[in-house]
Design an enzyme around this catalytic site. Structure first.
Site, PDB file in Angstrom:
ATOM      1  N   LYS A  91      51.609  43.147 -15.454  1.00  0.00           N
ATOM      2  CA  LYS A  91      50.785  42.144 -14.781  1.00  0.00           C
ATOM      3  C   LYS A  91      51.649  41.096 -14.091  1.00  0.00           C
ATOM      4  O   LYS A  91      51.451  40.762 -12.918  1.00  0.00           O
ATOM      5  CB  LYS A  91      49.851  41.483 -15.798  1.00  0.00           C
ATOM      6  CG  LYS A  91      49.077  40.295 -15.276  1.00  0.00           C
ATOM      7  CD  LYS A  91      48.112  40.673 -14.165  1.00  0.00           C
ATOM      8  CE  LYS A  91      47.302  39.458 -13.734  1.00  0.00           C
ATOM      9  NZ  LYS A  91      46.370  39.777 -12.646  1.00  0.00           N
ATOM     10  N   PHE A 144      49.368  42.363   2.290  1.00  0.00           N
ATOM     11  CA  PHE A 144      50.043  41.115   1.949  1.00  0.00           C
ATOM     12  C   PHE A 144      51.152  40.766   2.943  1.00  0.00           C
ATOM     13  O   PHE A 144      52.141  40.134   2.589  1.00  0.00           O
ATOM     14  CB  PHE A 144      50.594  41.160   0.515  1.00  0.00           C
ATOM     15  CG  PHE A 144      49.520  41.105  -0.541  1.00  0.00           C
ATOM     16  CD1 PHE A 144      49.133  39.910  -1.104  1.00  0.00           C
ATOM     17  CD2 PHE A 144      48.863  42.266  -0.934  1.00  0.00           C
ATOM     18  CE1 PHE A 144      48.129  39.857  -2.049  1.00  0.00           C
ATOM     19  CE2 PHE A 144      47.851  42.226  -1.884  1.00  0.00           C
ATOM     20  CZ  PHE A 144      47.480  41.012  -2.444  1.00  0.00           C
ATOM     21  N   CYS A 166      46.293  32.640 -10.066  1.00  0.00           N
ATOM     22  CA  CYS A 166      47.216  33.660 -10.582  1.00  0.00           C
ATOM     23  C   CYS A 166      48.653  33.506 -10.101  1.00  0.00           C
ATOM     24  O   CYS A 166      49.565  33.299 -10.913  1.00  0.00           O
ATOM     25  CB  CYS A 166      46.694  35.052 -10.219  1.00  0.00           C
ATOM     26  SG  CYS A 166      45.145  35.465 -11.044  1.00  0.00           S
TER      27      CYS A 166
END
Length: 450
Positions: A204, A249, A260
């Protein structure tokens, strides 16, 4: 399956609703009584496309319920998801106090075998830590397993991302827990990666740090493009077609924000420091992103000469479109910089103005984007809402007092904005008319030399 989801923020609420949509029985728990009361009345605490409709349908059909009773949730569930906030502490580390409190209470209420799932973004080693907390606080000894199952949703498209996830990561040392978690996720039809908890926790952070790096990289390229006469849109297109890079992105702008990327980049730096490693790349990403947020302000300062006494219209407040989230939003940095320089601000956002009023002071909020630009000396577009892409730019030009327009998301066409009479500034793009003239001069020079 019978599930309990603790925490009804973006991750918890969306996860709970989506699991219910797939036919599971879900109990969502939160300590905020007003939030639970609103959810039981069909009022969502966050803005997220499709969430309200799916949630209310499943609530009416009895597949999801909302309560403040953690005991009720734990005792009536097989799998318990911890989806509470893990914000940054002042030193950059993740604040795990909510995770600790929830894990302690889960231990007290267990009435049989449970799978406890860390859904929150947590540092490496949290699975072992939560396991120990539960062992230490059980009133009666029951078997349990703690699993890491990070989420990869994006605010604004969270429901879609959950229902169409490109992978499921399950970090577990238990074959039993891994098997049950795999069965739970089968309806998503996505690849399942079963790994150790430490790797799952790192996946993550690594994913978010990499994406933040990619955003920051293209912003740096955009800043160089402005100085050398290149067009970052063309550059991004050219490198994005490389399959090793991809075009995702690679949209330059005013930096990343939200819940985040800012906290996860800081946290992974702290994870490195804890084991004696200096994560220099991500440190640079954090530093550059903070500077990038103020890039529109620097352009404004240069264009106006002085901001003292000037009025600036701000279009967009949330950190990205299709969400009302103001956490770490670049608009906050820009507006505060304008106010500190003696300017005043009028602002408009389709969704986020209520949240903004809890953070920003002395801002005049407009009812429409046209109200926001009326009689201002300059306009800054901060968030690329669809509504702004469809603006009547001639009407905007007639309403503004000045002619400075700073496009922090490259929404508009350079040449068209110039023709309308704007002094137009964007991020890493060139003046196409100037470039055509430049090419013509190059061609003439080449013919003469030939």
């Amino acid at each position: 399956m019978n599930l309990c989801v603790i925490g009804t923020g973006y991750v918890g609420l969306v996860s709970g609703v989506c699991f219910a949509e797939l036919g599971n029985k879900v109990i969502c728990v939160d300590i905020e009584e007003e939030k639970i009361r609103n959810l039981n009345n069909g009022i969502m605490p966050i803005y997220e496309s499709d969430l309200e409709d799916i949630c209310n349908r499943n609530r009416q059909e009895g597949r999801i319920e909302f309560t403040t009773s953690l005991e009720h949730g734990v005792k009536n569930s097989e799998i318990i998801f911890i989806a509470v906030g893990t914000p940054s502490l002042p030193n950059g580390q993740a604040d795990l106090s909510a995770v600790e409190a929830v894990a302690t209470d889960i231990a007290k209420y267990m009435n049989g075998y449970k799978i406890i799932v860390n859904k929150s973004t947590v540092p490496v080693g949290t699975q072992k830590w939560v396991t120990q907390i539960i062992k230490d606080n059980q009133r009666q000894k029951h078997d349990f397993d703690v699993v890491s199952n990070p989420e990869f949703l994006r605010e604004g498209t969270a429901v879609y991302d959950t229902m169409n996830t490109d992978r499921v990561v399950i970090g577990s040392v238990s074959h039993k827990a891994s098997k049950i978690m795999t069965e739970l996720h089968e309806p998503f039809n996505a690849p399942v990666i079963i790994t150790d908890p430490e790797s799952a926790e790192m996946i993550k952070y690594a994913a978010n740090a990499f994406l933040a790096t990619k955003i920051t990289f293209i912003n740096e390229i955009a800043n160089i493009c402005e100085k050398v006469g290149a067009d970052v849109k063309e550059v991004a297109k050219g490198i994005g077609l490389d399959r090793r890079i991809s075009n995702r992105f690679l949209e330059p702008g005013v930096g990343y924000g939200g819940a985040c990327f800012p906290k996860d980049t800081k946290a992974i730096v702290k994870i490195g420091e804890k084991v004696g490693y200096d994560f220099e790349v991500v440190k640079s990403v954090i530093r550059v992103n903070e500077k990038q947020k103020l890039r529109p302000f620097k352009k404004l300062e240069k264009a106006l000469g002085t901001i003292e006494g000037k009025r600036v219209g701000i279009l967009g407040l949330s950190f990205k479109p299709n969400t009302d989230d103001m956490r770490e939003a670049p608009s906050i940095d820009i507006i505060c910089a304008i106010q500190n320089a003696g300017g005043t601000v009028k602002a408009y956002d389709p969704i986020a103005m209520d949240g903004a009023q809890n953070i920003l002071r002395n801002v005049e909020y407009a009812n429409t984007p046209y109200d926001a630009v009326k009689d201002v000396d300059a306009v800054i577009l901060v968030t690329e809402w669809k509504e702004f892409e469809q603006l009547d730019l001639k009407r905007v030009k007639d309403l503004v007092k000045g002619n400075i327009f700073i496009d922090g998301r490259n929404v508009f066409n350079y040449t068209e904005m110039k023709k309308l009479g704007f002094e137009y500034y964007c991020i890493g793009r060139r003046d196409d008319e100037y470039y055509k003239h430049y090419l013509k001069e190059v061609a003439i020079t080449a013919l003469e030399n030939h």
